[in-house]
Design an enzyme around this catalytic site. Sequence first.
Site, PDB file in Angstrom:
ATOM      1  N   SER A 225       0.824  -1.206   0.000  1.00 32.94           N
ATOM      2  CA  SER A 225       0.000   0.000   0.000  1.00 32.94           C
ATOM      3  C   SER A 225       0.863   1.263   0.000  1.00 32.94           C
ATOM      4  CB  SER A 225      -0.964  -0.044   1.191  1.00 32.94           C
ATOM      5  OG  SER A 225      -1.945   0.961   1.081  1.00 32.94           O
TER       6      SER A 225
ATOM      7  N   ASP B 202       0.111  -4.215  -3.996  1.00 35.34           N
ATOM      8  CA  ASP B 202      -1.063  -3.359  -4.185  1.00 35.34           C
ATOM      9  C   ASP B 202      -0.786  -1.915  -3.751  1.00 35.34           C
ATOM     10  OD1 ASP B 202      -3.609  -3.414  -5.356  1.00 35.34           O
ATOM     11  OD2 ASP B 202      -4.582  -3.249  -3.413  1.00 35.34           O
TER      12      ASP B 202
ATOM     13  N   HIS C  45      -7.385  -5.616  -0.872  1.00 35.54           N
ATOM     14  CA  HIS C  45      -6.169  -4.801  -0.748  1.00 35.54           C
ATOM     15  C   HIS C  45      -5.077  -5.545   0.019  1.00 35.54           C
ATOM     16  CE1 HIS C  45      -3.838  -1.181  -0.848  1.00 35.54           C
ATOM     17  NE2 HIS C  45      -3.989  -0.880   0.427  1.00 35.54           N
TER      18      HIS C  45
END
EC number: 3.1.1.32
Length: 334
Positions: free
Chosen positions: A170, A198, A263
């Site tokens: 992230s 991601d 996610h």
Amino acid sequence: MMNLKYLLFFCLVQALHYCYAYGDPSLSNELDRFNPCPYSDDTVKMIILTRENKKHDFYTLNTIKNHNEFKKSTIKHQVVFITHGFTSTATAENFLAMAEALLDKGNYLVILIDWRVAACTNEMAGVKLAYYSYAASNTRLVGNYIATVTKMLVQQYNVPMANIRLVGHSLGAHTSGFAGKKVQELRLGKYSEIIGLDPAGPSFKSQECSQRICETDANYVQIIHTSNHLGTLVTLGTVDFYMNNGYNQPGCGLPIIGETCSHTRAVKYFTECIRHECCLIGVPQSKNPQPVSKCTRNQCVCVGLNAKTYPKTGSFYVPVESKAPYCNNKGKII
């Protein structure tokens, strides 16, 4: 309640993406006036793991030489940095599981970067989701911190840049990218590889290469896409793997409601690839992707630590199952 919280977060980050352009001077000024998640080198901690020492002790730049590995004149391990994202920590179960898988696989020196204060992890549960833009603005600073540790490894412990790999999830993916930019600025060379799990989309997905993780940040940049709202479908790396087309991961429930599951699934996929319980095979993206069963080493790529040993680059579709080890290839390895 948990799904409602992340539904609200989804709405918030979409608003942030359009209202606050990352790097906009007006945003920078506002963040300077009130920052509930301030960055300081003193608040960043490191957990340093080897096969011989798996204690989850915290170290700082000032105390790192108290670790046994840093009492030596030379560090011969392959080094892997793992960096978490927004409102997370280095001690989160997913990241410790990844570190354990690495140590089971090889004689690595694993450095987990804990920037929880600047990632807004310590804020009140009902408030911290509103602070995303503050955490996003701290990513370059944390990247500079990783570059400082890298400089120490290279110049004081004779670690070649070719022996250093970064993994980030992230916001941690962009942090890793900024570290890659900084080490080049310091004339240390390029990292062997950066793996973005991601990478965060809000505040980053429409930015130029200099403002996000980018394929030039390392010799090889591997991106694993698993969500299209908290993450992004924009191609960012040397190879971009679109797991289940990059969104709505199997087993994560309805779109948007299951966005946080999708996610975080990138971390789990990568950990399973380290364990080599299966080879998640990426086939070149097209309107009609070829069956995995017809893949050859020259056409397709296995996700994970060995991806850069395959000749093919570009964007790949990766079919996955809903449960670990997530394989959809009937045991095929290319």
